[in-house]
Each structure stands twice: as C-alpha cells, then as structure tokens.
Design a protein around this motif. Structure first.
Motif, short mmCIF file in Angstrom:
data_model
loop_
_atom_site.label_atom_id
_atom_site.label_comp_id
_atom_site.label_asym_id
_atom_site.label_seq_id
_atom_site.Cartn_x
_atom_site.Cartn_y
_atom_site.Cartn_z
N ILE A 74 0.85 -1.19 0.00
CA ILE A 74 0.00 0.00 0.00
C ILE A 74 0.89 1.24 0.00
O ILE A 74 1.81 1.36 0.81
CB ILE A 74 -0.94 0.02 1.22
N VAL A 75 0.60 2.15 -0.92
CA VAL A 75 1.35 3.40 -1.03
C VAL A 75 0.38 4.56 -0.92
O VAL A 75 -0.69 4.55 -1.53
CB VAL A 75 2.11 3.48 -2.38
N GLY A 76 0.74 5.56 -0.14
CA GLY A 76 -0.01 6.80 -0.08
C GLY A 76 0.85 7.92 -0.62
O GLY A 76 2.01 8.06 -0.21
N ALA A 112 2.98 5.97 12.09
CA ALA A 112 3.74 5.53 13.25
C ALA A 112 2.81 5.25 14.44
O ALA A 112 3.00 4.26 15.17
CB ALA A 112 4.78 6.58 13.63
N GLN A 113 1.82 6.10 14.63
CA GLN A 113 0.89 5.94 15.75
C GLN A 113 0.13 4.62 15.64
O GLN A 113 -0.15 3.96 16.66
CB GLN A 113 -0.10 7.11 15.77
N LEU A 114 -0.18 4.21 14.42
CA LEU A 114 -0.93 2.97 14.20
C LEU A 114 -0.02 1.76 14.05
O LEU A 114 -0.50 0.64 13.87
CB LEU A 114 -1.82 3.11 12.96
N GLY A 115 1.29 1.98 14.07
CA GLY A 115 2.23 0.87 13.95
C GLY A 115 2.22 0.23 12.58
O GLY A 115 2.35 -1.00 12.45
N LEU A 116 2.08 1.05 11.53
CA LEU A 116 1.96 0.51 10.17
C LEU A 116 3.13 0.91 9.27
O LEU A 116 3.00 0.90 8.05
CB LEU A 116 0.63 0.98 9.56
N THR A 134 3.83 2.64 2.51
CA THR A 134 4.90 3.52 2.03
C THR A 134 4.30 4.87 1.66
O THR A 134 3.22 4.92 1.05
CB THR A 134 5.59 2.92 0.79
N LEU A 135 4.97 5.94 2.03
CA LEU A 135 4.49 7.29 1.71
C LEU A 135 5.44 7.94 0.72
O LEU A 135 6.66 7.87 0.88
CB LEU A 135 4.39 8.13 2.98
N VAL A 136 4.86 8.57 -0.31
CA VAL A 136 5.65 9.17 -1.38
C VAL A 136 5.15 10.60 -1.61
O VAL A 136 3.94 10.82 -1.71
CB VAL A 136 5.51 8.37 -2.69
N GLN A 137 6.07 11.55 -1.71
CA GLN A 137 5.68 12.90 -2.08
C GLN A 137 5.78 13.02 -3.60
O GLN A 137 6.84 12.83 -4.19
CB GLN A 137 6.58 13.94 -1.43
#
Length: 223
Positions: free
Chosen positions: A156-158, A174-178, A183-186
């Motif tokens: 999963i990518v956001g 981080a808060q959800l431990g995921l 993966t986060l992409v700008q």
C-alpha cells in the motif's frame, strides 16, 4: 441511540465547568455552525482532557483560569469558522484517531463507504498493490492497511504533493504501527509512478470555488 449535549439542571457556580459550557454554547449559537452545543462540548472535553461521562460528573466543578482561557480561545476560533477537527488536532475515522491539521482535508464519514469497499476488495487479493493518491492524513491508506491480516503480503502506497501532508500521514502511520505496511511518497498525482498498481484510490478535493465559498468550514480546508 444518540445523546444530546449534557443538560445543565442546576444553576452553575460562576467559573464552573457548567458555566463555561453554557457560555460556549451561547457564543456558538450566534455563529454559522450547525452544531453549537456539540462543538462547545467537544472543545471543552478537549481542554479538560476528559470523556463525555466525566464531563457530566464534573459540571459543577470549578474551571481553572488557564483552562478557561484555553477554552475561550478555542470557542473564539470556532466562531471564526475554524473546523473543530483542526482545533483539537484529531478526527476519528474507521475506528481510528487520525491527527489532522490545516494542511490536510478532514476525513469524512461518507468516505468510510469507499474504504469499506476497498478493504473487501483487497482482502481477497493477498499480493495486491494499492495506491492512495492525495493521501492527506493517510486515513484511507492506513485504514485499509490496518484491516489486513498479519499474513497479507500486498503493498500500500499513499502519495501527496504536499510535504506537510506527508509529514502528518507519517505521524499517523507511526501511531498505528503501520510503518512496515504503508509507504508514503511525495509526488503530484501519478506523475512519479513507474510500476503497475492493482487498485488506485483518490478522494481528492472536487468542489468548485463557488460551492466552497458558501461553506466557511470547507473554505478552511486545502484545495
């Protein structure tokens, strides 16, 4: 069953929690908010750091000067059309508390319909790849990831064009431990994308300027 705002049945002492709540309701009832009682209550509970039951119990207790000043400041901001979610820095979505701020859209209940559909679709595809374009707070991508079983092997990518939004999404991740699952992409839309994805989700701002102009709360959100 739903419950309305706490009912103040006795005359509150000056400076009491009940008196502050009454004043907050009164101030917001003169504004454009459609839920002055609820907004006043949520902001007061935020300042006091208590849940709804505790608020009922503490109505006749005194408010400290610092707490009253903080509450008054929040009521003033709400009266100026700042959304409650931005004032308390949080919005619940799909059973999770997501940090939000002026750099991201506020997750809305109707979007949960999209997420519930996506969860069912992804669950049946162990190796699926999912892209959430315009992820904002990460509420969609992270809610999908949180619903997957430990053995799910997909990706999963956001993505978001805003670095501020990516930072908020990273905090929620981080808060959800995921961190291991999302993966986060700008990047702008899909201009950066080079690989194939199985499911692309995008809940981007879609209202016209004239529609936003008539709703001060929407006007406070990014476009």
């Amino acid at each position: 069953m739903t419950f309305g705002p706490p009912t103040i049945t006795t005359a509150p002492d000056e400076g009491s929690v009940a008196n502050a709540l009454r004043a907050g309701r009164g101030r917001l009832s003169l504004t454009r908010t459609e839920t002055p009682g609820l907004d006043a209550e949520v902001l007061l509970r935020h300042v006091l750091g208590i849940d709804r039951t505790a608020l009922f119990v503490r109505l006749q207790e005194p408010m400290s000067p610092d707490a009253l000043a903080s509450y008054t400041q929040l009521i003033d901001a709400r009266a100026a059309d700042v959304p409650v979610a931005y004032l308390i820095g949080m919005r619940e979505f799909m059973g999770h508390a997501f940090a939000v701020g002026p750099d991201v859209l506020i997750p809305r209940p109707e979007t949960e319909i999209l997420v519930e559909w996506a969860i069912e679709w992804v669950r049946g595809r162990a190796g699926a790849s999912v892209l959430d374009v315009g992820t904002g707070s990460g509420s969609i991508a992270l809610s999908i990831a949180a619903a997957m079983s430990p053995g799910w092997l997909g990706r999963i990518v956001g993505s978001d064009v805003s670095s501020e939004a990516i930072a908020i999404a990273a905090g929620n991740r981080a808060q959800l431990g995921l961190d291991h699952r999302v993966t986060l992409v700008q990047g702008s839309l899909v201009s950066w994308l080079t690989d194939r994805v199985d499911l692309l989700i995008a809940n981007l701002p879609y209202l016209r300027p004239d529609q936003i102009a008539g709703n001060p709360q929407l006007a406070a959100e990014p476009r």
